[in-house]
Design a protein around this motif. Sequence first.
Motif, PDB file in Angstrom:
ATOM      1  N   ALA A 170       0.830  -1.208   0.000  1.00 32.54           N
ATOM      2  CA  ALA A 170       0.000   0.000   0.000  1.00 32.54           C
ATOM      3  C   ALA A 170       0.866   1.260   0.000  1.00 32.54           C
ATOM      4  N   HIS A 171       1.951   1.232   0.769  1.00 33.14           N
ATOM      5  CA  HIS A 171       2.875   2.376   0.796  1.00 33.14           C
ATOM      6  C   HIS A 171       3.472   2.629  -0.581  1.00 33.14           C
ATOM      7  N   ALA A 172       3.897   1.566  -1.256  1.00 28.47           N
ATOM      8  CA  ALA A 172       4.517   1.716  -2.569  1.00 28.47           C
ATOM      9  C   ALA A 172       3.529   2.234  -3.609  1.00 28.47           C
ATOM     10  N   LEU A 173       2.256   1.819  -3.509  1.00 28.70           N
ATOM     11  CA  LEU A 173       1.259   2.235  -4.503  1.00 28.70           C
ATOM     12  C   LEU A 173       0.789   3.666  -4.283  1.00 28.70           C
ATOM     13  N   LEU A 174       0.894   4.175  -3.047  1.00 27.35           N
ATOM     14  CA  LEU A 174       0.462   5.548  -2.778  1.00 27.35           C
ATOM     15  C   LEU A 174       1.585   6.556  -2.993  1.00 27.35           C
ATOM     16  N   ASP A 175       2.791   6.214  -2.565  1.00 23.81           N
ATOM     17  CA  ASP A 175       3.911   7.153  -2.573  1.00 23.81           C
ATOM     18  C   ASP A 175       4.896   6.771  -3.685  1.00 23.81           C
ATOM     19  N   ALA A 176       4.944   7.579  -4.716  1.00 25.50           N
ATOM     20  CA  ALA A 176       5.824   7.282  -5.853  1.00 25.50           C
ATOM     21  C   ALA A 176       7.298   7.391  -5.479  1.00 25.50           C
ATOM     22  N   ALA A 188       4.352  -6.090  -7.758  1.00 27.49           N
ATOM     23  CA  ALA A 188       2.992  -5.575  -7.638  1.00 27.49           C
ATOM     24  C   ALA A 188       2.913  -4.126  -8.098  1.00 27.49           C
ATOM     25  N   ARG A 189       3.927  -3.358  -7.763  1.00 27.27           N
ATOM     26  CA  ARG A 189       3.933  -1.950  -8.174  1.00 27.27           C
ATOM     27  C   ARG A 189       4.022  -1.821  -9.690  1.00 27.27           C
ATOM     28  N   ARG A 190       4.888  -2.633 -10.309  1.00 28.53           N
ATOM     29  CA  ARG A 190       5.015  -2.580 -11.773  1.00 28.53           C
ATOM     30  C   ARG A 190       3.698  -2.959 -12.446  1.00 28.53           C
ATOM     31  N   ALA A 194       1.272  -0.412 -14.607  1.00 25.84           N
ATOM     32  CA  ALA A 194       0.974  -0.722 -16.004  1.00 25.84           C
ATOM     33  C   ALA A 194      -0.503  -0.571 -16.320  1.00 25.84           C
ATOM     34  N   GLN A 195      -1.345  -0.635 -15.299  1.00 26.88           N
ATOM     35  CA  GLN A 195      -2.787  -0.519 -15.522  1.00 26.88           C
ATOM     36  C   GLN A 195      -3.362   0.801 -15.015  1.00 26.88           C
ATOM     37  N   ARG A 196      -2.516   1.762 -14.688  1.00 30.72           N
ATOM     38  CA  ARG A 196      -3.010   3.038 -14.163  1.00 30.72           C
ATOM     39  C   ARG A 196      -3.874   3.797 -15.158  1.00 30.72           C
ATOM     40  N   ASP A 197      -3.674   3.550 -16.434  1.00 32.72           N
ATOM     41  CA  ASP A 197      -4.520   4.208 -17.432  1.00 32.72           C
ATOM     42  C   ASP A 197      -5.899   3.575 -17.524  1.00 32.72           C
ATOM     43  N   HIS A 198      -6.109   2.475 -16.827  1.00 28.14           N
ATOM     44  CA  HIS A 198      -7.399   1.778 -16.875  1.00 28.14           C
ATOM     45  C   HIS A 198      -7.895   1.502 -15.449  1.00 28.14           C
ATOM     46  N   LEU A 199      -7.847   2.523 -14.596  1.00 24.16           N
ATOM     47  CA  LEU A 199      -8.236   2.352 -13.194  1.00 24.16           C
ATOM     48  C   LEU A 199      -9.702   1.978 -13.033  1.00 24.16           C
ATOM     49  N   SER A 200     -10.528   2.304 -13.999  1.00 20.53           N
ATOM     50  CA  SER A 200     -11.957   1.986 -13.894  1.00 20.53           C
ATOM     51  C   SER A 200     -12.263   0.522 -14.203  1.00 20.53           C
ATOM     52  N   ASP A 201     -11.255  -0.225 -14.649  1.00 14.77           N
ATOM     53  CA  ASP A 201     -11.449  -1.636 -14.992  1.00 14.77           C
ATOM     54  C   ASP A 201     -11.295  -2.490 -13.730  1.00 14.77           C
ATOM     55  N   TYR A 202     -12.393  -2.717 -13.014  1.00 10.46           N
ATOM     56  CA  TYR A 202     -12.341  -3.467 -11.762  1.00 10.46           C
ATOM     57  C   TYR A 202     -11.876  -4.905 -11.995  1.00 10.46           C
ATOM     58  N   SER A 203     -12.373  -5.544 -13.034  1.00  8.50           N
ATOM     59  CA  SER A 203     -12.021  -6.945 -13.278  1.00  8.50           C
ATOM     60  C   SER A 203     -10.531  -7.113 -13.560  1.00  8.50           C
ATOM     61  N   GLY A 204      -9.922  -6.141 -14.238  1.00  5.73           N
ATOM     62  CA  GLY A 204      -8.506  -6.225 -14.516  1.00  5.73           C
ATOM     63  C   GLY A 204      -7.669  -6.204 -13.244  1.00  5.73           C
ATOM     64  N   PHE A 205      -8.050  -5.381 -12.290  1.00  6.78           N
ATOM     65  CA  PHE A 205      -7.308  -5.317 -11.027  1.00  6.78           C
ATOM     66  C   PHE A 205      -7.624  -6.522 -10.143  1.00  6.78           C
ATOM     67  N   ARG A 206      -8.808  -7.087 -10.314  1.00  2.84           N
ATOM     68  CA  ARG A 206      -9.118  -8.323  -9.591  1.00  2.84           C
ATOM     69  C   ARG A 206      -8.210  -9.456 -10.092  1.00  2.84           C
ATOM     70  N   HIS A 207      -7.960  -9.489 -11.400  1.00  2.00           N
ATOM     71  CA  HIS A 207      -7.039 -10.486 -11.961  1.00  2.00           C
ATOM     72  C   HIS A 207      -5.617 -10.242 -11.462  1.00  2.00           C
ATOM     73  N   LEU A 208      -5.228  -8.973 -11.362  1.00  2.00           N
ATOM     74  CA  LEU A 208      -3.907  -8.646 -10.836  1.00  2.00           C
ATOM     75  C   LEU A 208      -3.752  -9.157  -9.408  1.00  2.00           C
ATOM     76  N   ALA A 209      -4.801  -9.001  -8.608  1.00  2.21           N
ATOM     77  CA  ALA A 209      -4.761  -9.492  -7.225  1.00  2.21           C
ATOM     78  C   ALA A 209      -4.601 -11.007  -7.182  1.00  2.21           C
ATOM     79  N   SER A 210      -5.226 -11.712  -8.104  1.00  2.00           N
ATOM     80  CA  SER A 210      -5.092 -13.171  -8.148  1.00  2.00           C
ATOM     81  C   SER A 210      -3.653 -13.582  -8.438  1.00  2.00           C
ATOM     82  N   ILE A 211      -2.995 -12.860  -9.326  1.00  2.00           N
ATOM     83  CA  ILE A 211      -1.599 -13.163  -9.645  1.00  2.00           C
ATOM     84  C   ILE A 211      -0.719 -12.959  -8.408  1.00  2.00           C
ATOM     85  N   LEU A 212      -0.935 -11.863  -7.711  1.00  2.00           N
ATOM     86  CA  LEU A 212      -0.120 -11.560  -6.534  1.00  2.00           C
ATOM     87  C   LEU A 212      -0.389 -12.548  -5.402  1.00  2.00           C
ATOM     88  N   ALA A 213      -1.642 -12.960  -5.238  1.00  2.00           N
ATOM     89  CA  ALA A 213      -1.969 -13.934  -4.198  1.00  2.00           C
ATOM     90  C   ALA A 213      -1.320 -15.281  -4.497  1.00  2.00           C
TER      91      ALA A 213
END
Length: 584
Positions: A170-176, A188-190, A194-213
Motif C-alpha cells: 500500500a505504501h509503494a502504490l500511494l507514494d511514488a 505488484a507496483r510494476r 501498467a494498468q493506471r490508465d485503466h483504473l476503472s477496470d475493476y475486473s482487470g485489477f481483480r485479476h492482478l490481485a489473483s496473480i499476486l496472491a
Amino acid sequence: MTAMSDFTIMESAETLRRIDKLPLSLRGAQVRTVLLPTHPRSSLHAFLHGMLSRRVEVVRRTAEAEEMLRPVLEDNRLALPMDSWLKSKQNSLCRAAAAHALAHWRYSPAAQAIDGLKPIGRRVADAIEDARAEALLLDDYPGLRSLWKPFHEADESSGVSLDALLARLAHALLDAEYHDGNFWVDKARRLFDAQRDHLSDYSGFRHLASILANDLGQMRVRFEPDSGRYLRYRDDNTWLWAPDTETVVIATNESNEKMDDNPSDSAASGAASEVPTERDDAAQATALYTYSEWDYRLGREHPHWATVLERAPTLGELDAALRANVAADRLVRLPHCRTRRTTHPSIIRRRYLQSEGDTLDIDATIMLRVALRQGSLPELNVFSAIRPSPPETSVLILLDLSASTNEYAAALEKRATCQLAERLNDGYHRVAVHGFCSDGRHRVFYHRFKDFDTPFDEACRNRLLCAHSGLSTRIGVALRHAVAQMRAELPRRVKILMVGDGEPADIDVFDPRYLPADVAHVIYTTRRRGIDILALSFASGATASEVADNATNKGDEDIRQSQLVYNANTFTAAMARAHAFIAQ
C-alpha cells in the motif's frame, strides 16, 4: 483556513455554511479543493453529503471498541472505532477514514461474489481495491495524498509477514518516491502502474490481485487475520463482498465427507449421524450471519470466522413423561421474578396526550384548534410530559440442543426452560427462547422457539419439548448471535440465561482450551456492554461431578462464577438460582 497544495482543511465555524453552499456534484475540471472539516464526526456528515449528493451517517462505535479494529462501511453509514484510536490521532484518522470511505462509495462495486476466493486471496484483493479506489479519487483531488501519506509507515524493517507485506505494498502504490526493494512488492507496483490508465477496470485489477496472491502462495507466506496494526484509517472491506454462502456449502460437504469416511470419530466428537435433516444444504436456512471467534493462542479474534444459520429445529416425538413433569411444574407455586425497582434506573420516555405536563403536544394542540373551528368538542389532553416507565427486563433463554446433552439432561433442560418461560410471561418481563447446536464453524444452527413479541402458548411449548438434540456445542458463536438479538432490547435491563451441559465442543476443534477460552472472552465482553449472563448446567448424577471438574479446569474465572452443575435432586435449587439472577 490553512491551504495544503490542492487540499484545503476548513477549521473555522464557517465550515458547515460553506459546504452547504457547494453544488451537489463537485466534478468540474476547475474544482480541485476538498472542504474537509477537522471535527471528528458532526462535520463529516456534511462533507460526505456534499461529496456524494446523498445523506450519509457517521457514527461512533463504543460498545464494540475492543473487537472493532477498523472502520466499518455500509451503504449509507460509516462506523468509526474512535475508542481504539489514540486521542492525538483521532481527528486525522477520522478525516482519512472519511476520505477513504468516499473513495469506496464512489468507485468500488459493493457485494461482489467471492467465487471461491481463498482468505489470503481476499486480503490481497482488498489491498488492491483500496489502492485502486484511492488512486481514482486522487485523480480528482490530489491533495488527499498528504492526508493519507502519514499513515503509510511500513517499510523493509516491518518484516515479511502478510500484514507487513500488504502494508508495504500500500505504501509503494500511494507514494511514488518510496522504494521498497522486496521482489513481490516491486512486482505488484510494476503491474499496478501498467494498468493506471485503466483504473476503472475493476475486473482487470481483480485479476492482478489473483496473480499476486498466487505469488504469495509460492513464497509460502502464512495467512493471518488482519491485526489492525497498519493503515488504521482503512475499513475492514466487508462492504465489498457478498456473504460467502458457497464457502459454507463447500465446508459443509467436506465435513459430511469426513464423517462418512469415519463415522466413529464423528460420534465421539458429538455429531449425531442419526439426524440427516441437520445435514441439509446451508441454503435452506432462513438467515445467515458471520461472527468472529477468539483465539487464545494469538490473543485476538479471527474475523468472520464462524457462520450462524437460522433454521427450524428438528422435531421428534413428544415424551409422555417429560410432558407430565412439565405439567406438574406448572402447578407448583413459585415466587414471581419481580425486579426490584431500586436495582436499575427506570426508562424515561416522553408521554403525549397528557392532561398536564411541561410542554405542549403540538399535534394535539393543532387538533384542538381544528375541533374548535369545527364547533365540535375538543380533546383537552394537549400536553406532553416525561414520565418514568416500569423497568422492564428482557430475558433470552438459550438452550443447548447438542448431542452431548443426553436424554436425561435434555429433559431437565427443557423442564427448566418451560418453567422459566411460564414464570416470566407475566407482562413485566419480555422473554425469548432460542436454541442452538453446531457442526463445525461454518454450520452453527440457531433455532427460535419463541421471540420477545410472540406468546408462549401450547404450540410453542410442544415444539420446544419435541426438539431433537444432536450435533456439537459451539457456545461462543451462538452466544454472540444471542447478544446481537439483545441489542434491540436496550435500554431495558437485558439478561441471557444459558441452559445446557456447559461443555463447549465441536468436530473441527481439537484443542481442549480453544472453545472454553472463546466462551470466557464472549462473557467478558458481553458483561462490559451491560448484558448479564448466567449458565445453568444440568447433568445426571453420575456425570455431574465430572462436568464440574471440567468447568473448573478448562474455564475462565467468569465461567466458574456463573456455572454450577445441577441434576434432578437439585432441580429446585437451579430454578431458585435462575429466579434470583433475573430479579437482581
